[in-house]
Write a protein that holds these residues in place. Sequence first.
Motif, PDB file in Angstrom:
ATOM      1  N   ASP A 212      39.742  40.846  48.555  1.00 11.40           N
ATOM      2  CA  ASP A 212      39.815  42.276  47.868  1.00 11.40           C
ATOM      3  C   ASP A 212      41.142  42.811  48.533  1.00 11.40           C
ATOM      4  O   ASP A 212      41.868  42.050  49.438  1.00 11.40           O
ATOM      5  CB  ASP A 212      38.586  42.964  49.371  1.00 11.40           C
ATOM      6  CG  ASP A 212      37.713  43.429  48.360  1.00 11.40           C
ATOM      7  OD1 ASP A 212      37.819  44.797  47.815  1.00 11.40           O
ATOM      8  OD2 ASP A 212      36.855  44.259  49.725  1.00 11.40           O
ATOM      9  N   LYS A 214      41.237  45.926  50.697  1.00  9.85           N
ATOM     10  CA  LYS A 214      40.125  47.105  51.835  1.00  9.85           C
ATOM     11  C   LYS A 214      40.657  48.759  51.808  1.00  9.85           C
ATOM     12  O   LYS A 214      39.933  49.899  51.724  1.00  9.85           O
ATOM     13  CB  LYS A 214      39.116  46.679  52.991  1.00  9.85           C
ATOM     14  CG  LYS A 214      38.579  45.558  52.659  1.00  9.85           C
ATOM     15  CD  LYS A 214      37.806  45.377  53.964  1.00  9.85           C
ATOM     16  CE  LYS A 214      36.764  43.899  53.137  1.00  9.85           C
ATOM     17  NZ  LYS A 214      36.532  42.781  54.473  1.00  9.85           N
ATOM     18  N   GLY A 226      35.046  50.635  51.092  1.00  9.96           N
ATOM     19  CA  GLY A 226      34.370  49.622  50.803  1.00  9.96           C
ATOM     20  C   GLY A 226      34.459  48.380  49.991  1.00  9.96           C
ATOM     21  O   GLY A 226      34.618  47.515  49.411  1.00  9.96           O
ATOM     22  N   PHE A 269      28.277  35.467  52.719  1.00 10.70           N
ATOM     23  CA  PHE A 269      30.025  36.063  52.200  1.00 10.70           C
ATOM     24  C   PHE A 269      30.671  36.259  53.227  1.00 10.70           C
ATOM     25  O   PHE A 269      31.188  36.634  54.131  1.00 10.70           O
ATOM     26  CB  PHE A 269      29.960  36.849  51.261  1.00 10.70           C
ATOM     27  CG  PHE A 269      31.189  38.235  50.993  1.00 10.70           C
ATOM     28  CD1 PHE A 269      32.370  37.961  50.895  1.00 10.70           C
ATOM     29  CD2 PHE A 269      30.824  39.444  50.806  1.00 10.70           C
ATOM     30  CE1 PHE A 269      33.418  38.894  51.009  1.00 10.70           C
ATOM     31  CE2 PHE A 269      31.928  40.446  50.276  1.00 10.70           C
ATOM     32  CZ  PHE A 269      32.895  39.941  50.808  1.00 10.70           C
ATOM     33  N   ASN A 285      28.828  38.193  55.897  1.00  9.19           N
ATOM     34  CA  ASN A 285      27.656  39.273  54.989  1.00  9.19           C
ATOM     35  C   ASN A 285      26.622  38.373  54.177  1.00  9.19           C
ATOM     36  O   ASN A 285      27.275  37.057  53.704  1.00  9.19           O
ATOM     37  CB  ASN A 285      28.826  39.956  54.223  1.00  9.19           C
ATOM     38  CG  ASN A 285      29.736  40.517  54.393  1.00  9.19           C
ATOM     39  OD1 ASN A 285      29.957  41.525  55.272  1.00  9.19           O
ATOM     40  ND2 ASN A 285      31.148  40.322  53.862  1.00  9.19           N
ATOM     41  N   ARG A 287      25.272  38.702  51.455  1.00 15.59           N
ATOM     42  CA  ARG A 287      25.227  39.662  49.802  1.00 15.59           C
ATOM     43  C   ARG A 287      25.796  39.190  49.507  1.00 15.59           C
ATOM     44  O   ARG A 287      26.831  38.076  49.589  1.00 15.59           O
ATOM     45  CB  ARG A 287      24.875  41.132  50.261  1.00 15.59           C
ATOM     46  CG  ARG A 287      25.647  41.349  50.923  1.00 15.59           C
ATOM     47  CD  ARG A 287      25.764  42.718  51.478  1.00 15.59           C
ATOM     48  NE  ARG A 287      27.209  42.521  52.203  1.00 15.59           N
ATOM     49  CZ  ARG A 287      28.108  43.021  51.632  1.00 15.59           C
ATOM     50  NH1 ARG A 287      28.764  42.880  50.636  1.00 15.59           N
ATOM     51  NH2 ARG A 287      29.400  43.908  52.878  1.00 15.59           N
ATOM     52  N   GLY A 289      29.317  40.330  47.226  1.00 17.02           N
ATOM     53  CA  GLY A 289      30.477  40.916  47.993  1.00 17.02           C
ATOM     54  C   GLY A 289      30.849  42.443  46.648  1.00 17.02           C
ATOM     55  O   GLY A 289      30.622  42.138  45.628  1.00 17.02           O
ATOM     56  N   ASP A 290      31.130  43.280  46.924  1.00 17.48           N
ATOM     57  CA  ASP A 290      31.673  44.443  45.830  1.00 17.48           C
ATOM     58  C   ASP A 290      33.128  44.901  46.234  1.00 17.48           C
ATOM     59  O   ASP A 290      32.620  45.935  47.407  1.00 17.48           O
ATOM     60  CB  ASP A 290      30.414  45.957  46.266  1.00 17.48           C
ATOM     61  CG  ASP A 290      30.734  46.416  45.052  1.00 17.48           C
ATOM     62  OD1 ASP A 290      31.681  46.571  44.344  1.00 17.48           O
ATOM     63  OD2 ASP A 290      29.035  47.632  44.730  1.00 17.48           O
ATOM     64  N   PRO A 291      33.894  44.489  45.727  1.00 23.61           N
ATOM     65  CA  PRO A 291      34.082  44.737  44.327  1.00 23.61           C
ATOM     66  C   PRO A 291      34.878  43.217  43.712  1.00 23.61           C
ATOM     67  O   PRO A 291      35.004  43.065  43.273  1.00 23.61           O
ATOM     68  CB  PRO A 291      35.107  45.944  43.568  1.00 23.61           C
ATOM     69  CG  PRO A 291      36.107  45.762  44.863  1.00 23.61           C
ATOM     70  CD  PRO A 291      35.305  45.432  46.124  1.00 23.61           C
ATOM     71  N   GLU A 292      34.061  41.486  44.764  1.00 19.49           N
ATOM     72  CA  GLU A 292      33.905  40.696  44.718  1.00 19.49           C
ATOM     73  C   GLU A 292      33.294  39.698  43.282  1.00 19.49           C
ATOM     74  O   GLU A 292      33.941  39.375  42.020  1.00 19.49           O
ATOM     75  CB  GLU A 292      34.036  39.747  46.165  1.00 19.49           C
ATOM     76  CG  GLU A 292      34.733  39.523  47.087  1.00 19.49           C
ATOM     77  CD  GLU A 292      34.583  41.187  47.682  1.00 19.49           C
ATOM     78  OE1 GLU A 292      33.778  41.858  47.385  1.00 19.49           O
ATOM     79  OE2 GLU A 292      35.281  41.318  49.291  1.00 19.49           O
TER      80      GLU A 292
HETATM   81  N1  GLY Z   1      33.881  44.162  49.278  1.00 21.75           N
HETATM   82  C1  GLY Z   1      33.765  43.702  50.817  1.00 21.75           C
HETATM   83  C2  GLY Z   1      32.316  44.205  51.118  1.00 21.75           C
HETATM   84  O1  GLY Z   1      31.754  43.715  50.045  1.00 21.75           O
HETATM   85  O2  GLY Z   1      31.778  44.055  52.092  1.00 21.75           O
END
Ligand code: GLY
Length: 418
Positions: A212, A214, A226, A269, A285, A287, A289-292
């Motif tokens: 990512d 960040k 994010g 994650f 995490n 869940r 990831g966003d934007p992974e």
């Molecule tokens: N890209 C980092 C997150 O989803 O926390």
Amino acid sequence: MKILVIGSGGREHALLWKLAQSPRVTELICAPGNAGTAAFAINHPVAASDLPGLLALAKSEQVDLTLVGPDDPLAAGIVDLFQKEGLRVFGPVVAAARLESSKSFAKEFMIRHGIPTAASATFSNPEAALTHCANASYPMVVKADGLALGKGVVIAHTQGEAEAAIREIMIEKIFGEAGDTVVIEEFLTGPECSLHALIDGKNYLLFPDAKDHKRALEGDQGLNTGGMGTISPSGVVGTAMQERLKREVLEPFVKGLSADNLPFQGMLFPGLMMTPTGPKVLEFNCRFGDPETQSLMRRLKSDLLDLIDATIDGKLSETTPVWDERVAVCIVLASGGYPGPIEKNKVITGIEEASVDPDVVVFHAGTTLKDGQVFTSGGRVLGITALGSTLEEARKKAYAAADKIAFEGKQLRRDIGA
Ligand code: GLY
Ligand code: AMP
């Protein structure tokens, strides 16, 4: 199968895009969704934080499976609630989701089970935390214990900065009760990477790694966001390192779940830093990831629904997904001012032109449809993904597509994967 996906980001659009390719999926619905998810699913205006509303929706729509995207509903216990009602749902129960929603809980878990992480101390008393600052070496890292929209981590370069962070988090409560406790951590250095592994309670299934970006500005300057873009693979995890990460992070993780009687089913994650003394976990995490996810779903060739089912049914050890060998890149287009205050309702043009290249897929995040036209409605607006046989090729395609899209205030980093 009829599936409900909860959330409204690029992650959820990417998950729906992938689920729509499954021959077993008959109907998709999304709550609340965005302009992009509307192409695959029927959007229902129920917020991801409205647990009773989501339960009522899942029941009235008679969904067979619910996928939870964001961290907040997991931390609020949505999986427990759905399970109690006999509904099939993907994600960890609240007791396991604490590995993300409480950094001190995650630290204790890592220490107990020998997972490498930064040395740290936890404080629930602001005076004690301030006293600690006087004797610490700098830089050091101050983290609010709870969920803080990705903004609860402060790298303090001086004692003054550390004390200011502690006052804001613990006394002024800028993140509310997420700041009742802080974790103060040793400052680590090295490249970062994102791991994703499905966990069925006993087994893990490691996805390809991703990276990512960040910070808001190029050269990793500016505020934390994010995430402004991802690449997969990350380029920092070779085969030997992948084996090491299985041995040092994932195996102790699943053993730790059993030892602690934590029933974790879902996506883990871990955010990692590859330090000179080896990989260390910065955070867990619980869940996608966003934007992974946007980059990872472009590379997943197998049926995502099969992986979700295997996770819920404890059958990950029988599952071997196939991945595209090519490199995936995701460039986030954000609203001007993000991650600070932004202006919404700017008309977006060029999405169709950007999607002409068959290697490009545009995922929506903060977008909304009005009279057939797409408008901005959030900080991160779109994720432009491309596949290429090299990182350079994927970047070229993604940026060429990103340049075809226009909206007032459009902001992007030109150095994703550079
Ligand atoms: N890209 C980092 C997150 O989803 O926390
Ligand atoms: P986190 O939310 O814990 O992943 O932290 C957000 C970002 O802060 C990470 O992606 C790192 O860039 C940085 N960070 C977190 N912990 C540390 C640490 N112990 N040392 C240096 N940087 C850190």
